[in-house]
Scaffold this motif. Structure first.
Motif, short mmCIF file in Angstrom:
data_model
loop_
_atom_site.label_atom_id
_atom_site.label_comp_id
_atom_site.label_asym_id
_atom_site.label_seq_id
_atom_site.Cartn_x
_atom_site.Cartn_y
_atom_site.Cartn_z
N GLN A 178 -37.39 7.42 8.54
CA GLN A 178 -36.78 8.54 7.84
C GLN A 178 -35.26 8.54 8.00
OE1 GLN A 178 -38.52 12.46 7.98
NE2 GLN A 178 -40.50 11.64 8.64
N GLN A 179 -34.77 8.19 9.17
CA GLN A 179 -33.33 8.14 9.35
C GLN A 179 -32.71 7.05 8.48
OE1 GLN A 179 -31.47 10.39 11.00
NE2 GLN A 179 -33.46 11.42 11.19
N ASN A 180 -33.39 5.91 8.37
CA ASN A 180 -32.90 4.86 7.48
C ASN A 180 -32.91 5.30 6.03
OD1 ASN A 180 -32.45 3.06 9.59
ND2 ASN A 180 -34.47 2.12 9.43
N LEU A 181 -33.98 5.95 5.63
CA LEU A 181 -34.09 6.42 4.25
C LEU A 181 -33.01 7.46 3.95
CD1 LEU A 181 -35.41 6.65 1.51
CD2 LEU A 181 -37.19 8.09 2.54
N LYS A 182 -32.76 8.36 4.88
CA LYS A 182 -31.72 9.37 4.65
C LYS A 182 -30.35 8.75 4.51
CE LYS A 182 -34.24 13.14 6.87
NZ LYS A 182 -34.33 14.07 8.01
N ARG A 195 -39.76 -0.46 11.93
CA ARG A 195 -38.67 0.47 12.25
C ARG A 195 -37.74 0.71 11.06
NH1 ARG A 195 -41.69 1.60 15.70
NH2 ARG A 195 -41.34 1.64 17.95
N SER A 196 -38.28 0.63 9.85
CA SER A 196 -37.49 0.89 8.66
C SER A 196 -38.42 1.34 7.54
CB SER A 196 -36.70 -0.37 8.26
OG SER A 196 -35.78 -0.06 7.21
N ILE A 197 -37.87 1.47 6.34
CA ILE A 197 -38.67 1.89 5.21
C ILE A 197 -39.35 0.68 4.57
CG2 ILE A 197 -37.28 3.93 4.74
CD1 ILE A 197 -35.88 2.42 2.53
N PRO A 198 -40.50 0.88 3.91
CA PRO A 198 -41.18 -0.23 3.26
C PRO A 198 -40.31 -0.88 2.18
CG PRO A 198 -42.62 1.68 3.42
CD PRO A 198 -41.25 2.14 3.80
N PHE A 220 -42.55 10.16 -4.36
CA PHE A 220 -42.79 8.76 -4.06
C PHE A 220 -43.72 8.67 -2.86
CE2 PHE A 220 -38.72 8.70 -6.17
CZ PHE A 220 -38.63 7.47 -6.81
N VAL A 221 -44.75 7.85 -2.95
CA VAL A 221 -45.52 7.46 -1.77
C VAL A 221 -45.04 6.06 -1.41
CG1 VAL A 221 -47.79 6.98 -0.82
CG2 VAL A 221 -47.48 8.88 -2.42
N GLY A 222 -44.43 5.92 -0.24
CA GLY A 222 -43.76 4.68 0.12
C GLY A 222 -44.70 3.52 0.36
N SER A 223 -45.96 3.79 0.64
CA SER A 223 -46.93 2.73 0.89
C SER A 223 -47.62 2.33 -0.42
CB SER A 223 -47.99 3.20 1.88
OG SER A 223 -49.03 2.24 1.98
N LEU A 224 -47.87 1.04 -0.57
CA LEU A 224 -48.61 0.54 -1.73
C LEU A 224 -50.11 0.50 -1.47
CD1 LEU A 224 -46.30 -2.42 -2.85
CD2 LEU A 224 -46.23 -0.02 -3.56
N ALA A 225 -50.53 0.76 -0.23
CA ALA A 225 -51.95 0.68 0.13
C ALA A 225 -52.74 1.83 -0.50
CB ALA A 225 -52.10 0.72 1.65
#
Length: 198
Positions: free
Chosen positions: A131-135, A88-91, A16-21
């Protein structure tokens, strides 16, 4: 006692690439990771751009784009997340994709799927908070995570070319080691080691 191998290389890694850009530095990072990965890993991007916002109203009948997405996750041996940090979180797009992958209840495609998380940022924190939020989300989704080495990439101009060549030897060695460790982590998760007899 001999090990029982459930899966053998090559391991198919969905990423997954978290950015849509389109010009995302994390997409550039993903190209570098693929170039530096060991031969036993094969990669397929799992696109998240076209997914509608998740709602449990869809649970009885997923739209085709979500069914294809969920099947891509399910058919992967492992998942690699390459994500920026937003506020400060994931997209939001990445969180939405995880919601689609983990639903409906009882059909979580991420369950027991080995995963790794990495991200790049122009700032010195290098996506550490995201990353901590995603984990935390992946823990709830029952996805075994590679906890070390951690990889927070400070993306400076010219560090990685548009086609994924890393121009700094130290960074290249670090990313190559990250992918080598991910390979070994996948192998451990997908290998059943019988408990010793007492």
């Amino acid at each position: 006692m001999a090990q029982i191998i459930e899966h053998e290389p090559p391991y198919h890694v969905g990423y997954f690439v978290g950015s849509l850009a389109k010009a995302s530095i994390n997409r550039t990072l993903s190209k570098a990771l693929i170039r530096l990965a060991p031969a036993g890993l094969e990669f397929t991007e799992i696109a998240i751009r076209d997914l509608p916002l998740y709602s449990y109203d869809y649970d009885g009948d997923y739209p085709p784009v979500a069914r294809e997405f969920k099947q891509a996750v399910k058919s992967s041996d492992a998942i690699l997340f390459v994500t920026p940090e937003y506020n400060r979180s994931i997209p939001g797009g990445l969180k939405n994709a995880i919601d689609w992958a983990s639903r409906p209840w009882g059909q979580n495609s991420l369950s027991r799927k080995p995963s790794a998380v990495i991200g790049a940022s122009p700032g010195h924190l290098g996506t550490a908070v995201a990353q901590q939020n995603l984990k935390s989300v992946l823990s709830f989704c029952d996805s075994p995570q590679m906890n070390a080495p951690e990889a927070y990439i400070h993306m400076t101009p010219g560090l990685i070319t548009d086609d994924g060549e890393v121009t700094n030897d130290g960074t290249a060695a670090f990313l190559r080691n990250f992918m080598d460790e991910f390979y070994m982590f996948i192998e451990r998760v997908l290998t059943v080691v019988p408990r010793p007899e007492h």
